[in-house]
Write a protein that holds these residues in place. Structure first.
Motif, PDB file in Angstrom:
ATOM      1  N   VAL A  40       0.846  -1.199   0.000  1.00 51.69           N
ATOM      2  CA  VAL A  40       0.000   0.000   0.000  1.00 51.69           C
ATOM      3  C   VAL A  40       0.887   1.258   0.000  1.00 51.69           C
ATOM      4  N   HIS A  41       1.961   1.196   0.797  1.00 52.91           N
ATOM      5  CA  HIS A  41       2.934   2.287   0.896  1.00 52.91           C
ATOM      6  C   HIS A  41       3.479   2.618  -0.503  1.00 52.91           C
ATOM      7  N   THR A  42       3.890   1.553  -1.220  1.00 55.34           N
ATOM      8  CA  THR A  42       4.413   1.720  -2.584  1.00 55.34           C
ATOM      9  C   THR A  42       3.350   2.349  -3.470  1.00 55.34           C
ATOM     10  N   GLY A  43       2.110   1.825  -3.342  1.00 56.70           N
ATOM     11  CA  GLY A  43       1.000   2.363  -4.123  1.00 56.70           C
ATOM     12  C   GLY A  43       0.782   3.841  -3.842  1.00 56.70           C
ATOM     13  N   GLY A  44       0.874   4.203  -2.566  1.00 57.50           N
ATOM     14  CA  GLY A  44       0.684   5.601  -2.162  1.00 57.50           C
ATOM     15  C   GLY A  44       1.713   6.512  -2.810  1.00 57.50           C
ATOM     16  N   ILE A  45       2.961   6.046  -2.848  1.00 58.94           N
ATOM     17  CA  ILE A  45       4.030   6.859  -3.452  1.00 58.94           C
ATOM     18  C   ILE A  45       3.787   7.019  -4.957  1.00 58.94           C
TER      19      ILE A  45
END
Lengths: 266, 451
Positions: free
Chosen positions: A45-50
């Motif tokens: 999710v973190h990667t997606g957010g970035i």
């Protein structure tokens, strides 16, 4: 939108920290597995957010990589810690090891998301930052920082030697990998920074506080590597140098903002 | 990194090198350099400004070069010592490595494999040779009665620590060469030509060619933040333009080994004056600090201040006129007629406001315009190629140190009362390590006579 997702990640990392603690206390494999997958989920999710932030910056007509201000650097720092942790320690990502690492990722995200002094808005780039070197310089530096932080965390862990010989060996191995990776990446970060400084300011090195502190950090970890080779094992002085190195990394990142220089975050 | 391994008290090699190559010296030097770096970030470094006043702290700081740590002997001498320390380490390593034409089998840490009685020593040797050749480059290691089989791989890894330490030496040499270059700035108003660099200590230095700023512009984002600074610059040599290039932030221009980068801008107010004197009218444009010589009377006019709006009275200029009759301060206003209308008799009450105060001249301010001035960073550093080469070498070397493995294996067959024993040894990156169990198992099966 991206900031909402990224602030949610903060709580996922907090949850994974708690579940890692529980798994250590209960010694049950189910909890361990759960903690690992919560971490992995949070990371995705973190990667997606970035990525979403990048896309949103394009939609807003600015179109720059989300690596340009304090908020974005904190988010990326946290991402790099979890990324390296999962890369080096997926098999070992359990129990107390996770409980040591995840608070770092959680605190960085919490600071980014909830500190009133950190502005999470996407802003256009000032002329000095408009360079392709921004991406490679920031990525290498922060992966280097993250690897150094992990090496130091594993160093601190190694002081708490339990009966579990396999775990002791695993921690030593992960420490070594992190130290080596961190050293190569941080050196690359300094080198790419020098190239960029040469292009932007006409000189590759100018003793700006950030540059100077990066050198101090580099010297400390250089010392750590030599002490490691000389002592041949996890000596106390090796761990002590790693702890000093951790302080230097934190100062290079946070502390330098309080000194006058060209690298202050806006 | 392992070059340092031979440092310290237990070091082999030349006695002369032992002191300067000691790891303890390296540690002390690194510590001292790091300490000075910390000091230099706490005390702001203002090398080219005179130290403030005569206060005691100021004098101590000046004496210890604390305002210019990185050019002080405190810093430069340890860095030079570090370079020598690394050279000594490298020389020692070369001596230790260079000695051995062949690599003797280690005497300790051997793995012994006892073979069953029916084995043929020749076949065992052949088998060992095959086994070693499969993963390592075979090499002879000793001859005579007990020929030792030897294999090696990743031999280049031995040079990695040399590359790493040598590269830092190259970087330091490059850094030292920077002292043969210069650093400075050029502030060029749009439309003007300048052939002098102001070095960081304030001294002017002729460049050998000239730069003309044809245009300077700033682009803004909608939010009002600056987006781009751009100077269009012509390089002029002996009166003719040889090169025209835009200089932008992050896009410097190099000319004759000198790097010109966009480093700032200024706005310069300039006054247009008309001077009526014995030899007629003269029109002059001048910015602050300009000095105008009036040749016919020997007067000198210093332009002290040029202001776009002087206390809501419109554009104004302060002049200091020196002449045979003494020095006079003058304030000129473009709108002096309007001011005099509003404050009748002002030029009589305030003589400084009288444009004809200094005989035989009358000064008229026609207007004040602003002119953009670009500020270019001007750097020449002949050490850059060395530093770049050193950095690349370092990255190559450090990757080799961390990722490559240098392995040597030895095997010798010993016969005692008809029974064969194979002794095996292995070194990884110069350290003796135990031979893998499965290799020992393979060795056990060697040399059986086919039935």
């Amino acid at each position: 939108m991206n900031t909402t997702i990224l602030s949610a990640v903060t709580f996922v990392y907090l949850a994974s920290f708690v579940v890692f603690l529980v798994s250590e206390a209960t010694g049950k494999g189910t909890w361990e597995k759960a903690a690992r997958f919560i971490t992995l989920g949070g990371f995705l999710v973190h990667t997606g957010g970035i990525v979403l932030r990048w896309v949103e910056s394009h939609q807003a007509g600015m179109g720059h990589a989300p690596l340009s201000n304090f908020y974005e650097s904190l988010v990326f720092f946290s991402w790099a810690v979890v990324f390296l942790y999962l890369s080096f320690a997926w098999k070992q990502a359990k129990g107390i090891i996770g409980a040591f690492v995840m608070p770092v990722a959680f605190l960085l995200m919490a600071y980014a998301s909830f500190s009133p002094t950190v502005d999470s808005q996407i802003k256009p780039l000032i002329p000095a930052l408009k360079s392709n070197w921004l991406i490679v310089h920031v990525i290498t530096c922060f992966l280097g920082y993250a690897a150094f932080v992990l090496a130091s965390v594993f160093g601190i862990m190694s002081l708490r030697q339990g009966d579990d010989a396999a775990r002791t060996k695993a921690v030593a191995e992960m420490l070594e990998n992190c130290l080596k990776t961190g050293f190569i990446l941080f050196t690359l970060g300094i080198v790419t920074g020098s190239v960029w400084a040469h292009v932007a300011w006409g000189r590759y090195w100018g003793w700006d506080p950030k540059e100077t502190w990066a050198l101090i950090t580099w010297l400390i970890y250089t010392g750590a590597i030599h002490v490691r080779i000389r002592d041949g094992s996890m000596s106390r002085r090796f761990v002590a140098i790693l702890v000093i190195g951790l302080a230097a990394v934190l100062f290079t990142y946070f502390g330098v903002n309080y000194l006058p220089g060209l690298h202050s975050y806006q | 990194m392992q070059a340092k391994d031979t440092g310290g008290s237990g070091m082999k090699g030349n006695r002369v090198l032992r002191g300067p190559a000691s790891l303890r010296l390296t540690g002390a030097l690194l510590f001292w350099i790091a300490l000075l770096c910390i000091v230099a970030t706490i005390i702001p470094q203002t090398p080219y400004r005179p130290t403030e006043g005569t206060a005691l702290t100021g004098r101590i700081m000046m004496l210890l070069s604390l305002r210019d740590v990185f050019h002080s002997l405190w810093f430069l001498v340890p860095v030079a010592l570090l370079a020598l320390n690394m050279l000594a380490c490298m020389a020692l390593r070369m001596r230790v490595r260079g000695k051995s034409g062949y690599f003797p089998m280690p005497k300790t840490g051997l793995s012994e494999v006892a073979l069953p009685a029916d084995r043929d020593p020749r076949l065992v040797r052949e088998g060992l040779h095959r086994l070693i050749s499969a993963s390592h480059a075979p090499a002879a290691a000793g001859s005579g009665e007990r020929p030792v089989l030897m294999g090696e791989k990743g031999a280049l890894r031995r040079f990695a620590p040399l590359i790493v330490h040598g590269s830092i030496f190259v970087v330091l040499v490059g850094a030292a060469l920077a002292f043969t270059g210069f650093k400075g700035t050029m502030e060029i108003p749009v439309g003007e030509t300048l052939d002098v660099v102001t070095l960081y200590d304030g001294t002017p230095m002729p460049l050998g060619f000239a730069l003309r700023c044809d245009k300077f512009g700033i682009q803004y984002y909608d939010s009002g933040m600056p987006r781009e600074y751009r100077s269009d610059v012509s390089f002029v040599s002996k009166g003719s333009t040889v090169l025209q290039r835009p200089v932008l932030v992050n896009h410097p221009v190099s000319h004759h080994g000198i790097l010109f980068s966009q480093s700032g801008y200024n706005q310069k107010a300039e006054a247009t004056l008309t001077v009526k004197g014995p030899s007629g009218r003269q029109s002059i444009s001048a910015g602050e600090d300009a000095v105008i010589e009036m040749h016919d009377t020997g007067h000198r006019v210093h332009v002290m201040r040029v202001i776009q709006d002087m206390m809501s009275m419109g554009p104004g200029v302060q002049l200091l006129v020196e002449g045979p009759g003494g020095s006079h301060m003058l304030w000129l206003f473009r709108d002096i007629a309007r001011i005099a209308e509003r404050y009748p008799g002002i030029t009589g009450k305030v003589p400084q406001f009288n444009p004809s105060l200094v005989k035989p001249y009358t000064f008229v301010l026609d207007g004040v315009t602003t002119r953009d001035t670009t500020i270019l960073g001007v750097n020449r550093d002949p050490g850059v190629p060395f530093v770049a080469a050193g950095a690349i070498l370092f990255l190559v070397g450090i990757t080799m140190v961390f990722l490559m493995v240098h392995e040597r294996v030895w095997a010798v067959v010993e016969e005692d009362q008809g029974r064969l024993t194979v002794k095996l040894a292995m070194q990884r990156n110069g350290k003796t390590v135990p031979v893998d169990v499965h290799v020992c198992e393979q060795v056990k099966g060697l040399g059986s006579v086919p039935s």
